[in-house]
Write an enzyme that holds these catalytic residues in place. Structure first.
Site, PDB file in Angstrom:
ATOM      1  N   ASP A  73       0.876  -1.184   0.000  1.00  0.00           N
ATOM      2  CA  ASP A  73       0.000   0.000   0.000  1.00  0.00           C
ATOM      3  C   ASP A  73       0.906   1.225   0.000  1.00  0.00           C
ATOM      4  O   ASP A  73       2.131   1.110   0.129  1.00  0.00           O
ATOM      5  CB  ASP A  73      -0.899  -0.009   1.253  1.00  0.00           C
ATOM      6  CG  ASP A  73      -1.837   1.200   1.296  1.00  0.00           C
ATOM      7  OD1 ASP A  73      -2.367   1.588   0.244  1.00  0.00           O
ATOM      8  OD2 ASP A  73      -2.028   1.773   2.387  1.00  0.00           O
ATOM      9  N   SER A  74       0.284   2.389  -0.083  1.00  0.00           N
ATOM     10  CA  SER A  74       1.060   3.630  -0.028  1.00  0.00           C
ATOM     11  C   SER A  74       1.599   3.903   1.381  1.00  0.00           C
ATOM     12  O   SER A  74       2.543   4.667   1.540  1.00  0.00           O
ATOM     13  CB  SER A  74       0.168   4.802  -0.443  1.00  0.00           C
ATOM     14  OG  SER A  74      -0.901   4.912   0.479  1.00  0.00           O
ATOM     15  N   TYR A 134      -1.298   8.250  -2.409  1.00  0.00           N
ATOM     16  CA  TYR A 134      -1.549   7.978  -3.826  1.00  0.00           C
ATOM     17  C   TYR A 134      -2.808   8.678  -4.340  1.00  0.00           C
ATOM     18  O   TYR A 134      -2.949   8.930  -5.529  1.00  0.00           O
ATOM     19  CB  TYR A 134      -1.775   6.475  -4.036  1.00  0.00           C
ATOM     20  CG  TYR A 134      -0.556   5.581  -4.008  1.00  0.00           C
ATOM     21  CD1 TYR A 134       0.740   6.089  -3.981  1.00  0.00           C
ATOM     22  CD2 TYR A 134      -0.723   4.195  -4.034  1.00  0.00           C
ATOM     23  CE1 TYR A 134       1.835   5.223  -3.962  1.00  0.00           C
ATOM     24  CE2 TYR A 134       0.363   3.339  -4.025  1.00  0.00           C
ATOM     25  CZ  TYR A 134       1.643   3.853  -3.985  1.00  0.00           C
ATOM     26  OH  TYR A 134       2.714   2.997  -3.977  1.00  0.00           O
ATOM     27  N   GLY A 135      -3.749   8.933  -3.404  1.00  0.00           N
ATOM     28  CA  GLY A 135      -5.120   9.281  -3.770  1.00  0.00           C
ATOM     29  C   GLY A 135      -5.299  10.407  -4.769  1.00  0.00           C
ATOM     30  O   GLY A 135      -6.239  10.380  -5.561  1.00  0.00           O
ATOM     31  N   CYS A 168      -4.487  -1.826  -1.660  1.00  0.00           N
ATOM     32  CA  CYS A 168      -4.701  -0.400  -1.894  1.00  0.00           C
ATOM     33  C   CYS A 168      -5.686  -0.271  -3.050  1.00  0.00           C
ATOM     34  O   CYS A 168      -5.370  -0.656  -4.178  1.00  0.00           O
ATOM     35  CB  CYS A 168      -3.367   0.250  -2.256  1.00  0.00           C
ATOM     36  SG  CYS A 168      -3.520   1.971  -2.740  1.00  0.00           S
ATOM     37  N   ASN A 169      -6.876   0.244  -2.767  1.00  0.00           N
ATOM     38  CA  ASN A 169      -7.889   0.397  -3.824  1.00  0.00           C
ATOM     39  C   ASN A 169      -7.402   1.320  -4.929  1.00  0.00           C
ATOM     40  O   ASN A 169      -7.714   1.121  -6.100  1.00  0.00           O
ATOM     41  CB  ASN A 169      -9.164   0.996  -3.233  1.00  0.00           C
ATOM     42  CG  ASN A 169      -9.866   0.054  -2.279  1.00  0.00           C
ATOM     43  OD1 ASN A 169     -10.764  -0.680  -2.668  1.00  0.00           O
ATOM     44  ND2 ASN A 169      -9.450   0.063  -1.021  1.00  0.00           N
ATOM     45  N   THR A 170      -6.636   2.331  -4.543  1.00  0.00           N
ATOM     46  CA  THR A 170      -6.161   3.305  -5.526  1.00  0.00           C
ATOM     47  C   THR A 170      -5.176   2.639  -6.490  1.00  0.00           C
ATOM     48  O   THR A 170      -5.243   2.851  -7.707  1.00  0.00           O
ATOM     49  CB  THR A 170      -5.492   4.489  -4.791  1.00  0.00           C
ATOM     50  OG1 THR A 170      -6.395   4.962  -3.796  1.00  0.00           O
ATOM     51  CG2 THR A 170      -5.164   5.613  -5.735  1.00  0.00           C
ATOM     52  N   GLU A 202      -2.255   8.382   8.583  1.00  0.00           N
ATOM     53  CA  GLU A 202      -0.789   8.274   8.557  1.00  0.00           C
ATOM     54  C   GLU A 202      -0.170   8.986   9.758  1.00  0.00           C
ATOM     55  O   GLU A 202       0.847   8.557  10.289  1.00  0.00           O
ATOM     56  CB  GLU A 202      -0.233   8.858   7.250  1.00  0.00           C
ATOM     57  CG  GLU A 202      -0.440   7.977   6.031  1.00  0.00           C
ATOM     58  CD  GLU A 202       0.357   6.672   6.071  1.00  0.00           C
ATOM     59  OE1 GLU A 202       1.532   6.695   6.450  1.00  0.00           O
ATOM     60  OE2 GLU A 202      -0.232   5.627   5.724  1.00  0.00           O
ATOM     61  N   CYS A 243     -11.115   2.468   0.797  1.00  0.00           N
ATOM     62  CA  CYS A 243      -9.705   2.837   0.914  1.00  0.00           C
ATOM     63  C   CYS A 243      -9.213   2.083   2.144  1.00  0.00           C
ATOM     64  O   CYS A 243      -9.880   2.106   3.189  1.00  0.00           O
ATOM     65  CB  CYS A 243      -9.546   4.341   1.104  1.00  0.00           C
ATOM     66  SG  CYS A 243      -7.870   4.815   1.638  1.00  0.00           S
ATOM     67  N   HIS A 299      -7.008   2.581   4.223  1.00  0.00           N
ATOM     68  CA  HIS A 299      -6.699   3.363   5.425  1.00  0.00           C
ATOM     69  C   HIS A 299      -7.935   3.526   6.323  1.00  0.00           C
ATOM     70  O   HIS A 299      -7.807   3.724   7.531  1.00  0.00           O
ATOM     71  CB  HIS A 299      -6.194   4.763   5.055  1.00  0.00           C
ATOM     72  CG  HIS A 299      -4.746   4.813   4.668  1.00  0.00           C
ATOM     73  ND1 HIS A 299      -4.286   4.331   3.470  1.00  0.00           N
ATOM     74  CD2 HIS A 299      -3.659   5.287   5.331  1.00  0.00           C
ATOM     75  CE1 HIS A 299      -2.968   4.513   3.408  1.00  0.00           C
ATOM     76  NE2 HIS A 299      -2.566   5.092   4.523  1.00  0.00           N
TER      77      HIS A 299
HETATM   78  N1  DGL Z   1      -4.867   2.977   1.119  1.00  0.00           N
HETATM   79  C1  DGL Z   1      -5.042   3.378  -0.218  1.00  0.00           C
HETATM   80  C2  DGL Z   1      -6.333   2.908  -0.820  1.00  0.00           C
HETATM   81  O1  DGL Z   1      -6.837   1.877  -0.441  1.00  0.00           O
HETATM   82  C3  DGL Z   1      -4.756   4.762  -0.677  1.00  0.00           C
HETATM   83  C4  DGL Z   1      -4.218   5.751   0.217  1.00  0.00           C
HETATM   84  C5  DGL Z   1      -3.554   6.912  -0.464  1.00  0.00           C
HETATM   85  O2  DGL Z   1      -4.212   7.844  -0.897  1.00  0.00           O
HETATM   86  O3  DGL Z   1      -2.333   6.846  -0.528  1.00  0.00           O
HETATM   87  O4  DGL Z   1      -6.864   3.525  -1.693  1.00  0.00           O
END
Ligand code: DGL
Length: 285
Positions: free
Chosen positions: A11-12, A43-44, A74-76, A152, A184, A186
Site C-alpha cells: 500500500d502507499s 496515492y489518492g 490499496c484500492n487506488t 498516517e 480505501c 486506510h
Molecule cells: N490505502 C489506499 C487505498 O486503499 C490509498 C491511500 C492513499 O491515498 O495513498 O486507496
C-alpha cells in the site's frame, strides 16, 4: 515456488496493514512481507502513471525478494495499476476493490455510500462495479481527501478527523444511504469513529476479510499454502523512514519481526516519477 515464501502485501502507507491483519487471521501460518510506499504517499490525488510506476516497482521488488503471491492492499493502486501488474507478473495477484457487490446485498434502503480516495472515485474500476449492479442500487461515491493523512499521522480521533469524516458521511446519510463501503484501506483504522458518528443502523463494509479468503482460495489452487504448524514472520519495509513506520505500527499495537528501509527499482523516468525529484538507486531486497 517454495510454499514457505512470503506473501507480499503493499500500500502507499499503513492502510494496507488493515488487509494484512485479516490475512494473518485467515492464514496464521504464512510469512508476510509488507511494503509501505511512504515516499510515494498519499496515492489518492496522484496521476495514474505515477501510481502505476510505483506499483510495478513494488511488485518487481517483492518478486525479487522471493514473494510467492502479491496482494494489492490499496484500492487506488488496484484502480490505477492492476491490469498492468497482471500483464507483467506471473505470480498470483489478489487485489482489493470497493466492496460494492456485498454492500448491494446488505442495503435495505437501496442506497450505498462509498468512501474512497479521489482517484478511486474517478477510476475505471469503480464505474465498472457501478455498471455491473444495474439500476437496482444507487451508489453515492464520496471522495475523502485528508483522511489518509490523518491516519498516517496516527490521528484516529480528534476534531480534525471527526470534522472531515462527518463532512463526508453526512450528505450520504441525508440522501438515504444505510450501508457505507470503506473503499480505501486506510479507512478501517477510522471504523470505530465512523461507527460512533453514523450509529448502529448504518452498516459499514470492509472488503479486507473477503480479500484474505480469496487469497486462501488462490494459494490452495496453486498448492502454495504454508505448511501447517509453522509460524512464519511478518516483516515490514518502507520507502520512507523505517523509524516512523515502526512508531506507527507500535501506536496501533501491531507486531512485526522487523522494519527496514528500501529504495524502489523504478523501471523508467525516475526523475519525473519520483516525488522527491531524486533519482532512486536500484536496490537488492
Ligand atoms: N490505502 C489506499 C487505498 O486503499 C490509498 C491511500 C492513499 O491515498 O495513498 O486507496
Amino acid at each position: 515456488m517454495d510454499a514457505s515464501a512470503p506473501i507480499g502485501v503493499f500500500d502507499s502507507g499503513i492502510g494496507g496493514w488493515t488487509v494484512l491483519r485479516e490475512i494473518r487471521r485467515e492464514l496464521p501460518a504464512e510469512a508476510l512481507l509488507y511494503v509501505a510506499d511512504a515516499a510515494g504517499a498519499p496515492y489518492g490525488d496522484r496521476a495514474p502513471e505515477f501510481i502505476a510506476a510505483r506499483a510495478l516497482a513494488i511488485a518487481d521488488w517483492l518478486q525479487a525478494a522471493g514473494a510467492k503471491a502479491l496482494v494489492v492492499a490499496c484500492n487506488t493502486a488496484t484502480s490505477a495499476a492492476v491490469a498492468q501488474l497482471r500483464r507483467q507478473h506471473t505470480l498470483p495477484i489478489v487485489a482489493i476493490e470497493p466492496a460494492v457487490k456485498p454492500a448491494a446485498l446488505l442495503t435495505r434502503s437501496g442506497i450505498i455510500g462509498v468512501l474512497a480516495t479521489s482517484h478511486t472515485v474517478a477510476g475505471g474500476n469503480f464505474s465498472r462495479l457501478r455498471d455491473a449492479l444495474g439500476g437496482n442500487v444507487t451508489i453515492l461515491a464520496q471522495a475523502c481527501p485528508g483522511l489518509v493523512e490523518q491516519v498516517e499521522a496516527g490521528v484516529l480521533d480528534g476534531p480534525v478527523t471527526r470534522g472531515l469524516l462527518s463532512r463526508y458521511v453526512t450528505p450520504l446519510l441525508a440522501q438515504g444511504a444505510d450501508t457505507l463501503v470503506l473503499a480505501c484501506t486506510h479507512y478501517p483504522w477510522l471504523a470505530p469513529l465512523l461507527r460512533e458518528l453514523v450509529g448502529p443502523e448504518v452498516t459499514v463494509v470492509d472488503p479486507a476479510p473477503a480479500v484474505a479468503r480469496e487469497l486462501r482460495r488462490r494459494l490452495t489452487l496453486a498448492e502454495l499454502l504454508a505448511p501447517a504448524g509453522v509460524s512464519l514472520p511478518t516483516r515490514a519495509v518502507t520507502t520512507g523512514d523505517p523509524q516512523r513506520l515502526r512508531e506507527q505500527l507500535d501506536r496501533l499495537g501491531e507486531v512485526t519481526t522487523s522494519v527496514s528501509g528500501i529504495e524502489l527499482p523504478l523501471r523508467s523516468a525516475p526523475h519525473a516519477l519520483s516525488p522527491t525529484g531524486v533519482q532512486p538507486r536500484s536496490s537488492t531486497p
